[in-house]
Design a protein around this motif. Structure first.
Motif, mmCIF file in Angstrom:
data_model
loop_
_atom_site.group_PDB
_atom_site.id
_atom_site.type_symbol
_atom_site.label_atom_id
_atom_site.label_comp_id
_atom_site.label_asym_id
_atom_site.label_seq_id
_atom_site.Cartn_x
_atom_site.Cartn_y
_atom_site.Cartn_z
ATOM 1 N N GLU B 372 42.265 31.591 26.915
ATOM 2 C CA GLU B 372 41.719 30.233 26.828
ATOM 3 C C GLU B 372 41.855 29.535 28.183
ATOM 4 N N ILE B 373 40.898 28.685 28.471
ATOM 5 C CA ILE B 373 41.106 27.708 29.546
ATOM 6 C C ILE B 373 41.395 26.387 28.848
ATOM 7 N N ASP B 374 42.595 25.872 29.067
ATOM 8 C CA ASP B 374 42.954 24.582 28.459
ATOM 9 C C ASP B 374 42.530 23.480 29.437
ATOM 10 N N PHE B 375 41.381 22.864 29.158
ATOM 11 C CA PHE B 375 40.831 21.874 30.088
ATOM 12 C C PHE B 375 41.618 20.570 30.052
ATOM 13 N N ALA B 376 42.295 20.299 28.927
ATOM 14 C CA ALA B 376 43.081 19.072 28.818
ATOM 15 C C ALA B 376 44.387 19.202 29.610
ATOM 16 N N LYS B 377 45.068 20.330 29.428
ATOM 17 C CA LYS B 377 46.352 20.529 30.110
ATOM 18 C C LYS B 377 46.172 21.218 31.461
ATOM 19 N N LYS B 378 44.923 21.505 31.798
ATOM 20 C CA LYS B 378 44.582 22.072 33.103
ATOM 21 C C LYS B 378 45.373 23.352 33.406
ATOM 22 N N CYS B 379 45.205 24.325 32.527
ATOM 23 C CA CYS B 379 45.861 25.605 32.778
ATOM 24 C C CYS B 379 45.070 26.757 32.158
ATOM 25 N N PHE B 380 45.307 27.956 32.715
ATOM 26 C CA PHE B 380 44.756 29.196 32.163
ATOM 27 C C PHE B 380 45.799 29.791 31.223
ATOM 28 N N ARG B 381 45.369 30.223 30.052
ATOM 29 C CA ARG B 381 46.261 30.975 29.153
ATOM 30 C C ARG B 381 45.769 32.424 29.122
ATOM 31 N N LEU B 382 46.643 33.316 29.512
ATOM 32 C CA LEU B 382 46.262 34.710 29.715
ATOM 33 C C LEU B 382 47.137 35.651 28.908
ATOM 34 N N ARG B 383 46.692 36.877 28.834
ATOM 35 C CA ARG B 383 47.463 37.965 28.216
ATOM 36 C C ARG B 383 47.376 39.138 29.187
ATOM 37 N N THR B 384 48.518 39.613 29.641
ATOM 38 C CA THR B 384 48.475 40.648 30.692
ATOM 39 C C THR B 384 49.711 41.542 30.649
ATOM 40 N N PRO B 385 49.560 42.797 31.041
ATOM 41 C CA PRO B 385 50.739 43.661 31.157
ATOM 42 C C PRO B 385 51.516 43.437 32.450
ATOM 43 N N PHE B 386 51.051 42.505 33.298
ATOM 44 C CA PHE B 386 51.731 42.244 34.572
ATOM 45 C C PHE B 386 53.172 41.818 34.301
ATOM 46 N N SER B 387 54.133 42.528 34.923
ATOM 47 C CA SER B 387 55.539 42.254 34.625
ATOM 48 C C SER B 387 56.202 41.393 35.696
ATOM 49 N N GLY B 388 55.443 41.040 36.722
ATOM 50 C CA GLY B 388 56.021 40.199 37.769
ATOM 51 C C GLY B 388 56.058 38.734 37.363
ATOM 52 N N SER B 389 56.436 37.912 38.317
ATOM 53 C CA SER B 389 56.545 36.486 38.055
ATOM 54 C C SER B 389 55.162 35.817 38.137
ATOM 55 N N PRO B 390 54.888 34.832 37.270
ATOM 56 C CA PRO B 390 53.614 34.098 37.356
ATOM 57 C C PRO B 390 53.421 33.463 38.734
ATOM 58 N N GLU B 391 54.543 33.187 39.444
ATOM 59 C CA GLU B 391 54.435 32.577 40.775
ATOM 60 C C GLU B 391 53.755 33.509 41.786
ATOM 61 N N GLN B 392 53.792 34.814 41.501
ATOM 62 C CA GLN B 392 53.130 35.766 42.412
ATOM 63 C C GLN B 392 51.609 35.653 42.331
ATOM 64 N N VAL B 393 51.135 35.116 41.200
ATOM 65 C CA VAL B 393 49.686 35.037 40.994
ATOM 66 C C VAL B 393 49.146 33.835 41.751
ATOM 67 N N ARG B 394 48.290 34.111 42.729
ATOM 68 C CA ARG B 394 47.742 33.024 43.541
ATOM 69 C C ARG B 394 46.241 32.839 43.333
ATOM 70 N N GLY B 395 45.637 33.821 42.668
ATOM 71 C CA GLY B 395 44.202 33.710 42.439
ATOM 72 C C GLY B 395 43.800 34.292 41.097
ATOM 73 N N ILE B 396 42.784 33.692 40.481
ATOM 74 C CA ILE B 396 42.215 34.213 39.235
ATOM 75 C C ILE B 396 40.778 34.637 39.561
ATOM 76 N N GLN B 397 40.524 35.935 39.410
ATOM 77 C CA GLN B 397 39.203 36.478 39.747
ATOM 78 C C GLN B 397 38.446 36.759 38.439
ATOM 79 N N PHE B 398 37.314 36.105 38.277
ATOM 80 C CA PHE B 398 36.576 36.218 37.021
ATOM 81 C C PHE B 398 35.748 37.508 36.978
ATOM 82 N N GLY B 399 35.812 38.187 35.839
ATOM 83 C CA GLY B 399 34.960 39.347 35.606
ATOM 84 C C GLY B 399 33.808 38.990 34.681
ATOM 85 N N SER B 400 33.112 39.997 34.212
ATOM 86 C CA SER B 400 31.967 39.764 33.330
ATOM 87 C C SER B 400 32.139 40.402 31.957
#
Lengths: 135, 418
Positions: B372-400
């Motif tokens: 979901e993109i929460d437009f009210a709270k201005k955040c992306f809600r994601l589901r991922t196997p990434f085990s690192g810290s969310p702080e490492q994520v600096r970009g969201i690249q959209f697919g199709s």
């Protein structure tokens, strides 16, 4: 560069051929509706949408139309588009008819330029691109 | 479980699902040595030739008649000669690159794996780049995956990708530029990390798109060797410009089996579901990331009555307006004319979208599903196997592509719609 990076010209060529083959606006509108439906179903594959669209509307013999099938035909100078509700050895009854106010019954021998519209062409040709809506 | 004795230089074919353990001796599977005490699982849909390097005893578990003796090796001798040629031609400090071309179901991945394993006997660092996003073996579908191999590998699907690049589609058809950018980016990584690189490509080799993308790829890589896996002469048009000595022609094995559309989809989903198994939810504020391959969050914020989110885009691009329902003239009639033409995106249509999580250098950390993109709270809600810290994520690249929560395929989003 002579290679196309878009299927748009192929879509236009198909439309041009469809209009040349039968310029009836009722049929062309249905052809357009099928193209749009297919593109919306597979926006990443306009080539597949084109391929399916080219096979979605096919000429058939009146005797070969089936109940439940969406068809187009002409009777005299009037064209009809609708779904076959009933069929007998001699004729058929069409429902959800466009170009007429009410359901229409017609004798098979009076039908000409019959086209069957396959609304499940994507499922038939490319079933792996049919998805359930994300919940 | 049954015991199977295999004499030195005897060959067997094992069809999955199956597994075996080596009790004594050693065998070779796709040029990977499996010695005493080691095991191999052969997944459903896979089959492997087994060559005994010495007199060997195996404990085999498989369905009846799925382990059969072969008259000889199913691997052509010229494959080994090819590996020797690569070792001979390679120069220290320079990446030796091999592009493997072929239509679908011509055994490109099997060949790539075999050659990579064979090269590992002589080179320290061998890599395979899997560009077949519709039938990914390295990384999830929709991505380029590169595996820098430390040891021989039988099934590429069993190994995590060393590097990922998100194409965001199963075909480069509407994604030519990212496909070529991704190839260049992965090539750069291979130059730093590997002595030899084998590039496994898609089976799209004909028509305007197939010709255009394959020629561009060959131009970018400028490979030392191009391997054509062809049934006749169906690939010759792609290599007319290359010196003859750089082109190797291999016939397609009669054992290469064809897969139907639905089988290919099932295989993709197997890989995708496994990738997303154990995926965790992650929340990332808009303020902490840049967005890529989309209009969203690239403009200047706007306030428009009836819109959940709006922004003014660059010049003639007009504005992006996100609404709860499709935009109607009633809602937009009071909006100022200066906002230009409006691209309307309906909130919720992003659900399931495949996105790449990028670090500050635009390296792909992992793939995620956008819940979901929460437009009210201005955040992306994601589901991922990434085990690192969310702080490492600096970009969201959209697919199709769209995915269900478990990773199964769920359709597409029209490129350019958000």
């Amino acid at each position: 560069m002579t290679f196309k990076e878009t299927e748009f010209p192929a879509t236009l060529k198909y439309l041009k051929a469809a209009m040349a083959a039968d310029p009836d606006p009722l049929l062309i509108k249905e052809v357009l509706a099928q193209i749009i439906k297919l593109y919306e179903a597979v926006p990443l594959y306009p080539g597949i949408a084109n391929m399916c669209a080219a096979q979605a509307v096919k000429a058939v013999e009146p005797k070969d139309v089936a109940v439940g099938q969406k068809i187009y035909f002409q009777k005299g100078n009037v064209s009809y588009l609708g779904t076959v509700a009933e069929k007998t050895a001699d004729g058929l009854k069409l429902k959800a008819v466009k170009a007429a106010e009410e359901d229409v019954s017609v004798s098979l021998k009076d039908m000409s330029k019959v086209k069957a519209i396959n609304e499940k062409i994507l499922e038939e040709l490319w079933p792996s691109l049919v998805f359930e809506k994300v919940k | 479980m049954k015991e199977q004795k295999i004499g030195k230089e005897e060959f067997f074919l094992l069809v999955g699902p199956a597994q075996f353990a080596v009790t004594s001796g050693a065998v070779e599977v796709i040029a990977a040595r499996i010695g005493k005490g080691e095991k191999l699982n052969v997944p459903l849909g896979k089959r492997v030739p087994i060559r005994a390097l010495e007199d060997t005893v195996l404990q085999v578990e498989c369905e009846p008649d799925k382990l059969t003796k072969m008259e000889g090796s199913s691997i052509p001798a010229e494959w080994d000669a090819l590996a020797k040629r690569v070792v001979g031609e390679r120069r220290d400090g320079r990446l030796y690159s091999i592009v493997v071309l072929g239509e679908v179901d011509t055994g490109k991945t099997f060949f790539s794996t075999y050659i990579a394993n064979r090269l590992l006997h002589h080179l320290k660092r061998t890599a395979i780049l899997d560009c077949d996003t519709g039938q990914s073996d390295i990384g999830p579908p929709g991505t380029f995956g590169m595996l820098v191999m430390k040891k021989p590998v039988v099934f590429l699907t069993e190994e995590p990708a060393t590097y990922l690049y998100m194409l965001g589609a199963h075909s480069p058809g509407l994604h030519f530029l990212p496909a070529l950018t991704g190839l260049a980016a992965m090539l750069e990584k291979a130059r730093a990390d590997a002595d030899a690189l084998i590039i496994d490509t898609t089976g799209w080799v004909q028509g305007d798109g197939g010709r255009a993308i394959k020629k561009s790829k060959l131009d970018i890589v400028n490979p030392d060797m191009v391997v054509l896996m062809q049934r006749g002469t169906e690939l010759e048009h792609l290599v007319k410009h290359l010196p003859k000595e750089r082109v190797v022609r291999l016939p397609v094995s009669k054992k290469a089996s064809s897969t139907s559309q639905m089988e290919r989809k099932s295989l993709r989903e197997l890989v995708s579901v496994r990738y997303f198994k154990g995926a965790q939810k992650m929340e990332i504020p808009f303020s902490r990331v840049f967005t890529d391959r989309c209009y969203f969050l690239t403009g200047t914020p706007l306030t428009l009555d009836g819109a959940l989110h709006a922004e003014r885009l660059s010049a003639w691009e007009g504005s992006l307006a996100v609404t709860a329902k499709p935009l109607t003239p009633d809602v937009s009639k009071g909006w100022p004319k200066e906002i230009g033409r409006v691209t309307n995106f309906v909130a919720g249509d992003e659900k399931g979208l495949m996105v790449g999580l990028l670090d500050d250098k635009q390296n792909c950390l992992a793939i995620a599903r956008l819940d979901e993109i929460d437009f009210a709270k201005k955040c992306f809600r994601l589901r991922t196997p990434f085990s690192g810290s969310p702080e490492q994520v600096r970009g969201i690249q959209f697919g199709s592509l769209k995915l269900a929560e478990d990773g199964r395929e769920a359709g597409f989003i029209e490129p350019g719609s958000i």
